[in-house]
Design a protein around this motif. Structure first.
Motif, short mmCIF file in Angstrom:
data_model
loop_
_atom_site.label_atom_id
_atom_site.label_comp_id
_atom_site.label_asym_id
_atom_site.label_seq_id
_atom_site.Cartn_x
_atom_site.Cartn_y
_atom_site.Cartn_z
N MET A 18 0.83 -1.19 0.00
CA MET A 18 0.00 0.00 0.00
C MET A 18 0.88 1.25 0.00
N ALA A 19 0.44 2.27 -0.75
CA ALA A 19 1.11 3.58 -0.74
C ALA A 19 0.03 4.63 -0.97
N GLU A 20 -0.41 5.28 0.11
CA GLU A 20 -1.52 6.23 0.07
C GLU A 20 -1.00 7.63 0.42
N PHE A 21 -1.43 8.63 -0.34
CA PHE A 21 -0.97 9.99 -0.06
C PHE A 21 -2.13 10.89 0.34
N PHE A 22 -1.79 11.89 1.14
CA PHE A 22 -2.74 12.94 1.48
C PHE A 22 -1.95 14.18 1.88
N PHE A 23 -2.67 15.25 2.19
CA PHE A 23 -2.01 16.54 2.39
C PHE A 23 -2.36 17.13 3.75
N ALA A 24 -1.67 18.21 4.08
CA ALA A 24 -1.81 18.81 5.41
C ALA A 24 -3.24 19.23 5.71
N ALA A 25 -3.93 19.82 4.74
CA ALA A 25 -5.31 20.28 4.98
C ALA A 25 -6.24 19.12 5.31
N GLY A 26 -6.08 18.02 4.60
CA GLY A 26 -6.92 16.85 4.87
C GLY A 26 -6.61 16.24 6.22
N LEU A 27 -5.34 16.15 6.56
CA LEU A 27 -4.94 15.61 7.87
C LEU A 27 -5.53 16.45 8.99
N GLU A 28 -5.45 17.75 8.86
CA GLU A 28 -5.97 18.63 9.91
C GLU A 28 -7.48 18.49 10.06
N LEU A 29 -8.18 18.30 8.95
CA LEU A 29 -9.62 18.10 9.00
C LEU A 29 -9.97 16.79 9.70
N VAL A 30 -9.23 15.74 9.38
CA VAL A 30 -9.45 14.45 10.03
C VAL A 30 -9.20 14.54 11.53
N CYS A 31 -8.12 15.19 11.91
CA CYS A 31 -7.81 15.32 13.34
C CYS A 31 -8.88 16.13 14.06
N ALA A 32 -9.38 17.18 13.42
CA ALA A 32 -10.41 18.02 14.05
C ALA A 32 -11.70 17.24 14.23
N ARG A 33 -12.04 16.40 13.27
CA ARG A 33 -13.30 15.66 13.33
C ARG A 33 -13.23 14.47 14.29
N THR A 34 -12.09 13.76 14.29
CA THR A 34 -11.97 12.52 15.05
C THR A 34 -11.36 12.69 16.43
N GLY A 35 -10.65 13.80 16.64
CA GLY A 35 -9.94 13.97 17.90
C GLY A 35 -8.59 13.30 17.92
N LEU A 36 -8.16 12.73 16.80
CA LEU A 36 -6.84 12.12 16.75
C LEU A 36 -5.76 13.19 16.93
N PRO A 37 -4.69 12.87 17.63
CA PRO A 37 -3.60 13.83 17.76
C PRO A 37 -2.83 13.92 16.45
N ALA A 38 -2.18 15.03 16.21
CA ALA A 38 -1.33 15.16 15.03
C ALA A 38 -0.21 14.11 15.11
N PRO A 39 0.11 13.48 13.99
CA PRO A 39 1.12 12.41 14.05
C PRO A 39 2.53 12.90 14.29
N PHE A 40 2.79 14.17 13.97
CA PHE A 40 4.14 14.73 14.13
C PHE A 40 4.05 16.10 14.81
N ARG A 41 5.14 16.53 15.38
CA ARG A 41 5.16 17.83 16.04
C ARG A 41 5.02 18.97 15.04
N SER A 42 5.60 18.78 13.85
CA SER A 42 5.56 19.83 12.83
C SER A 42 4.57 19.49 11.74
N ARG A 43 4.05 20.52 11.09
CA ARG A 43 3.16 20.36 9.95
C ARG A 43 4.00 20.15 8.69
#
Length: 451
Positions: free
Chosen positions: A250-275
């Motif tokens: 598997m090799a799946e890509f996504f971007f910062a805006a999508g990650l931030e939306l997922v974290c905001a909706r699910t409550g998941l913490p950001a995976p890394f300290r930096s964006r």
């Protein structure tokens, strides 16, 4: 032809029983709109057969009544291909959940069209086997719907699309006759490949009722890694390195805006300290632990800015949630224009940039996808003119020699633009096949072909 609805209801009730013929709008509503919320219309009625014989009788009754049919599986489609436009009979296949025994020698199994992908996975994994296709909507998506759309997903890199994992089908044609190609023979050169013809036909040629499926060995030693990158060019460079690994699945890509939306909706913490601008989720699977070879491959890649590794099931699912949470997170902020497209890998970075420029001032873009196939899921929120921006994006895809539909099908959503990916000769040939198998145009009218 004017449909005598009372007579049709009576005939269908005699076939499937009164509880399986729905005419009350409150009961039919769940079958009338697709996952995106953009497509749908009122059904004439919904009928829910339980086996191939009942499907054949339902189709025969509808054909005699002149009633158009929309076959429907789990209703997880995104292009309006499995919902009525207005006045069709919805034939729900969710009750066709029969499943046969695993054939460990041939590594095959026969399953009903209404079996969900998750249920199939549960069944075969108990035998040390697996099914090659997987994606986020596994709990709802059905085998019949996957075959109708030639579904892809996140493991195409290793196992191919649904087409590569189906060795035979049973299907009901427009006159109610049944085609049975469930033998599962790996070598059979007796004429036209009817199974291949029905796969990806989006319910326009026949209704798949059962399928003979190819299985693979279950590879339960897995490792996942979420990589932080600066660009899509870097993602492609990483992919070129990792494709040398036999274990890459598997090799799946996504971007910062999508990650931030997922974290905001699910409550998941950001995976890394930096964006970071780009994220690449990879997974390897083998009989022996593939973690060491994955880490060795990544070790010399200075373009990888940060890495989060999932060695056990809990950590792998946590990393997968950043990618799998995209669809629901995007839907939570509006009804998106969804465009599932594919472009040549060399064009992928430029295509991403161009889509973002096209959307500027018109819509908010959220993009993600399957890197190895150049498959981009374009989601546009707040588009004032969905048709105009759809055409702009699809024409950009066509100009690069890409496909306007990578894995979700054409449906009703993209029927007006089929000519961007198919030549006039090809469309004429497809229409001729449609006319031969469904001369009255009763199967999924308006899907695939525009008018």
């Amino acid at each position: 032809m004017t449909v005598d609805i009372d007579r049709l209801v009576s005939r269908l009730t005699a076939v499937v029983g009164p509880a399986q013929v729905l005419v009350d709008p409150q009961l039919t509503a769940a079958y009338e709109t697709d996952f995106t919320g953009r497509f749908g219309g009122p059904a004439r009625l919904v009928v829910r057969p339980a086996n191939t014989g009942e499907v054949a009788a339902v189709v025969h009754a509808c054909a005699e009544a002149g009633a158009a049919i929309v076959p429907q599986g789990g209703n997880t489609g995104l292009v309006g291909g499995g919902v009525p436009a207005g006045g069709e009979v919805v034939v729900s296949l969710r009750r066709l959940t029969w499943i046969g025994p695993v054939d460990p020698t041939a590594m095959q199994i026969t399953a009903g069209a209404g079996m969900t992908l998750a249920s199939l996975q549960h069944e075969v994994r108990g035998h040390g086997l697996d099914f090659g296709v997987d994606f986020t909507s596994r709990d709802s998506a059905t085998i019949g719907g996957m075959i109708a759309t030639n579904a892809g997903g996140e493991r195409v890199l290793r196992h191919g699309t649904t087409r590569a994992c189906v060795v035979g089908v049973e299907a009901v044609l427009a006159d109610g006759s049944v085609v049975d190609r469930l033998g599962g023979l790996p070598k059979d050169n007796t004429g036209y490949d009817l199974t291949g013809l029905l796969i990806g036909s989006e319910g326009t040629l026949g209704i798949v009722t059962r399928a003979r499926l190819r299985l693979t060995p279950l590879l339960d030693r897995r490792v996942a890694a979420l990589l932080a990158l600066d660009s899509m060019e870097a993602a492609l460079e990483v992919l070129a390195t990792l494709r040398r690994l036999d274990s890459l699945e598997m090799a799946e890509f996504f971007f910062a805006a999508g990650l931030e939306l997922v974290c905001a909706r699910t409550g998941l913490p950001a995976p890394f300290r930096s964006r970071h601008p780009v994220y690449l989720l990879v997974e390897c699977a083998a009989r022996q632990d593939p973690a060491e070879e994955l880490m060795a491959a990544l070790e010399g890649l200075e373009i990888v800015r940060d890495v989060a590794v999932g060695l056990d099931s809990t950590d792998r699912h946590r990393l997968a949630a950043y990618r799998e949470g995209h669809a629901e997170a995007i839907n939570s902020v509006g009804v998106p224009v969804k465009l599932d497209v594919a472009v040549p890998l060399a064009d992928l970075p430029d295509f991403i940039k161009d889509v973002e420029e096209m959307a500027a001032g018109q819509a908010t873009p959220y993009l993600f996808g399957h890197l190895a196939e150049g498959n981009v899921h374009v989601n546009l929120i707040g588009a004032a003119d969905p048709e105009a921006i759809t055409e702009t994006v699809l024409r950009r895809v066509a100009s690069a020699g890409g496909s306007i539909s990578a894995e979700h099908g054409v449906g009703r959503a993209k029927a007006p633009w089929l000519g961007l990916s198919r030549s006039p000769a090809e469309i004429a040939a497809m229409r001729a096949i449609k006319g031969a198998l469904d001369p009255d145009g009763l199967f999924n009218p308006g899907v695939l072909f525009d008018g």
